[in-house]
Design a protein around this motif. Sequence first.
Motif, PDB file in Angstrom:
ATOM      1  N   GLN A   1       0.563  -1.736  -0.058  1.00  0.00           N
ATOM      2  CA  GLN A   1       0.259  -0.185   0.153  1.00  0.00           C
ATOM      3  C   GLN A   1       1.047   1.317   0.212  1.00  0.00           C
ATOM      4  N   PRO A   2       0.496   2.530  -0.886  1.00  0.00           N
ATOM      5  CA  PRO A   2       1.177   4.109  -0.035  1.00  0.00           C
ATOM      6  C   PRO A   2       0.922   4.241   1.026  1.00  0.00           C
ATOM      7  N   ALA A   3       2.429   4.571   1.106  1.00  0.00           N
ATOM      8  CA  ALA A   3       2.195   4.826   3.009  1.00  0.00           C
ATOM      9  C   ALA A   3       1.791   6.182   2.841  1.00  0.00           C
ATOM     10  N   TYR A   4       1.137   7.089   1.603  1.00  0.00           N
ATOM     11  CA  TYR A   4       0.778   8.891   1.987  1.00  0.00           C
ATOM     12  C   TYR A   4      -0.991   8.019   2.253  1.00  0.00           C
ATOM     13  N   PHE A   5      -1.188   7.654   1.797  1.00  0.00           N
ATOM     14  CA  PHE A   5      -2.486   6.563   1.119  1.00  0.00           C
ATOM     15  C   PHE A   5      -2.496   6.225   3.208  1.00  0.00           C
ATOM     16  N   THR A   6      -2.081   5.110   3.900  1.00  0.00           N
ATOM     17  CA  THR A   6      -1.905   4.382   5.489  1.00  0.00           C
ATOM     18  C   THR A   6      -1.756   5.666   6.253  1.00  0.00           C
ATOM     19  N   SER A   7      -0.672   5.834   6.077  1.00  0.00           N
ATOM     20  CA  SER A   7      -0.595   7.809   7.289  1.00  0.00           C
ATOM     21  C   SER A   7      -1.608   8.471   6.931  1.00  0.00           C
ATOM     22  N   THR A   8      -2.419   9.159   5.944  1.00  0.00           N
ATOM     23  CA  THR A   8      -2.876   9.630   5.668  1.00  0.00           C
ATOM     24  C   THR A   8      -4.065   9.133   6.561  1.00  0.00           C
ATOM     25  N   VAL A   9      -4.581   8.379   6.217  1.00  0.00           N
ATOM     26  CA  VAL A   9      -6.393   7.444   6.609  1.00  0.00           C
ATOM     27  C   VAL A   9      -5.672   6.836   8.248  1.00  0.00           C
ATOM     28  N   ASN A  10      -4.870   6.615   9.051  1.00  0.00           N
ATOM     29  CA  ASN A  10      -5.018   5.890   9.918  1.00  0.00           C
ATOM     30  C   ASN A  10      -4.270   7.971  11.311  1.00  0.00           C
ATOM     31  N   LYS A  11      -3.692   8.511  10.205  1.00  0.00           N
ATOM     32  CA  LYS A  11      -3.525   9.503  11.366  1.00  0.00           C
ATOM     33  C   LYS A  11      -4.288  11.028  11.613  1.00  0.00           C
ATOM     34  N   LYS A  12      -4.744  11.189  10.164  1.00  0.00           N
ATOM     35  CA  LYS A  12      -5.829  12.524  10.133  1.00  0.00           C
ATOM     36  C   LYS A  12      -6.882  11.869   9.947  1.00  0.00           C
ATOM     37  N   TYR A  13      -7.239  10.565   9.806  1.00  0.00           N
ATOM     38  CA  TYR A  13      -9.166  10.836   9.994  1.00  0.00           C
ATOM     39  C   TYR A  13      -9.337   9.309  10.721  1.00  0.00           C
ATOM     40  N   LYS A  14      -7.949   8.811  12.047  1.00  0.00           N
ATOM     41  CA  LYS A  14      -8.479   7.716  12.552  1.00  0.00           C
ATOM     42  C   LYS A  14      -8.744   5.924  11.760  1.00  0.00           C
ATOM     43  N   GLY A  15      -8.931   6.428  10.358  1.00  0.00           N
ATOM     44  CA  GLY A  15      -9.385   5.264   9.987  1.00  0.00           C
ATOM     45  C   GLY A  15     -10.700   5.280   9.040  1.00  0.00           C
ATOM     46  N   ASN A  16     -11.031   6.526   9.125  1.00  0.00           N
ATOM     47  CA  ASN A  16     -12.703   6.373   8.379  1.00  0.00           C
ATOM     48  C   ASN A  16     -12.670   7.527   7.535  1.00  0.00           C
ATOM     49  N   LEU A  17     -13.013   6.211   6.811  1.00  0.00           N
ATOM     50  CA  LEU A  17     -12.526   6.705   5.430  1.00  0.00           C
ATOM     51  C   LEU A  17     -14.070   6.885   5.284  1.00  0.00           C
ATOM     52  N   LYS A  18     -14.778   7.017   5.293  1.00  0.00           N
ATOM     53  CA  LYS A  18     -16.497   8.063   5.447  1.00  0.00           C
ATOM     54  C   LYS A  18     -15.031   9.433   5.445  1.00  0.00           C
ATOM     55  N   ALA A  19     -15.066   9.941   6.342  1.00  0.00           N
ATOM     56  CA  ALA A  19     -14.679  10.838   6.700  1.00  0.00           C
ATOM     57  C   ALA A  19     -13.177  11.412   5.785  1.00  0.00           C
TER      58      ALA A  19
END
Length: 757
Positions: free
Chosen positions: A470-488
Amino acid sequence: MKKKTILVRLLALLLLTPLASRADEGMWLPLLLKQLNESDMQKRGMKLSAEDIYSINRTSLKDAIVLFGGGCTGEMISGEGLLLTNHHCGYGQIQSHSSVQKDYLTNGFWAMNRSEELPNPGLTATFIVRMEDVTAQVLKDIPAGLPEAEREKKVKANIEAIQKAAVQGTHYDAQIKPFFYGNEYYMYITETFRDVRLVGAPPSSIGKFGGDTDNWMWPRHTGDFALFRVYAGPDNKPAAYAAENKPYVPKHFLPISLSPIKESDFTMVFGFPGRTTEYLPSYAVKEIYEVSNPAKIAIRETKLNILDKHMKASDAVRIQYAAKYASISNYHKKWIGENRGLKKLDAVGKKEELEKQFTAWVNASPDRQAKYGTVLTEFQKNYNSLNGITLSRDYFIEAVLGVELLNYAQAYVNFVDLVKNKAPQADIEKQLKNLGNYAGFFKNYNVAADKEVFAALLSMYRKDVPTQFQPAYFTSTVNKKYKGNLKAYAEDVYSKSFMTSPEKVKTALNQISATNIKVIEKDPAYLLARAFTENYRTKIQPTYTVATDANTLNNRLFVAGLREMQTDKKFYPDANSTLRVAYGQVSGYEPQDGVRYKYYTTLEGVMEKADPDNVDFQVHPKLAELYKNKDYGDYGWNGEMPVAFIATNHTTGGNSGSPVINANGELMGTNFDRAWESTMSDIMYDPERVRNIIVASNYTLFIIDKFAGASHLIKEMKIVKETPTDSRLMIQPSPQVPAKDKKKEKKTKTKIKAKAA
């Protein structure tokens, strides 16, 4: 001891004896029918010769067959350019002319005169002028054992030179394609017409009757046909669209038979099958069955459920997404049926058994060991290297690019690449101009639906793709900024990106230039699309490409070995969107224990399925009235109105719209599908289960005449109620054949004789 030795030898001989070609299997090159198939076809009842089917010295059936658009087949059915194909093949054109006010998808469309026929920019109809075996020229001066990349470079250069010389001074095109993984090469000389107009299409309640519920299924009751017309310039040659163009006068068009169709009748499908992989090793089939198909099925099912919800809530969205939904759904259901069929056939086990026979044959000769000894071990190594890679690739294509916003953003990724890599100014300007053609994208785009797809598919990606791919940008953005919330995350991207509306795109493009790309580089959709693209380019594509190139070489050797081992078997090349002939017979079948299907369906079955509350099974009032009054005109059989029938022809995607031709060279129906139990035939054919589904010509004519009242179209056609004694009267000699083509035919025949010897 002596008896034991004899028994062992007999057993070995039995293992190595090639299996006879299975009944009705094969997608055969028209050029080689005389040598390989004519005798068998005539034994099965065909009254034509190979020359009647394919010839460049005189008119033949091939002159009535066209590649329709980029992925279907069509056939000429009148001397005035009238073309018949499937409703689902013309669906995109029908949809493009539709609106809420003029809903041709729901209500159908019929041009009652030539001035009402609708042009379709970009739609083409391509005829085959001739075929030629060019293997020797393509492989000239290419030594054995050359690395695959170098070999392909030399092959490509040879192909380009041959193609250029073949059409120099003509308006024709040339295309050379590999067969048997590059063991052979054939050139197709083609003539492409670019003025193709919509003439008629039944309402979706006929053309798509059964919808997704019945897709890939039998029994079937679908009138899956549409009519177009090919136009030409004043010299009967291809011309760009112009109001003054005239209907094309084809070299041949198919007469249409109204004779009742009987079980065991000879059938021939003539068309452009898209892609099959009959000679894959067991490792590849296992990967398809266990990895690729399950992943793609799950992704598409999720997307279809979301789109279905939005389409049911809005007629505007329904029209916007009608063609997209049908396209996504088609292969979703196909892959489900394919996996069922592969399991039922024990396809992996059968492949492994063949590989055991191949190994025994190879080991019996030092020469064969030197040539083929490492093929199977190399397959195993290559497919092992794809562990995690294939799944990641499938998710990138199906899930990431399945989000329309991220797919659209790819154009901006490419533009930025051109700018940063200091590409020629002309290339940059061309791509910038392409970015300005955004109206087509937004015409059939709904933000709310796509935003929900984004959250759902990327959630699946995050869960199912190994983290290291998986791209690091995607995983870090989703995990850190959005806490795993893909809808947000989706809400944020779609609210801030300029790529979600034509107005925002227009504003952004006014700021973008070859020296100013800042507005792109800060866009959240662009940032995510670039992350996924770069991840694919660096982590997925290199390994996949290396393994694929190695497997191409292995497949070439494997197929060459199989042909050498099985000397009594007739081999046909995998489908590759080139003109092919498949033949078989009308036949019912038993797909599972206790179930027996007859070979045809009737209008009575339409009425039995009728359900006003289910969009897939709504029946048009006029069709119901015709049924009630048994008003079938000349088109019924013994008081019944036939709708569809099945046969044993080997078909695949691309054969949609193909004519199904009877023993006398007459059109008996139009191919449009396969039974669900048949979809594994792209990988392995099974004569007990493989059935192609055909809309009967009688039903097509009945709908045109009695339902639509377009009897002027019937008058163009040649309707055959009784078959003439000499069926070859259907094939008239062409008035003149260019001397150049005669020389090509003579040269090709000489090559074929030499190869057969």
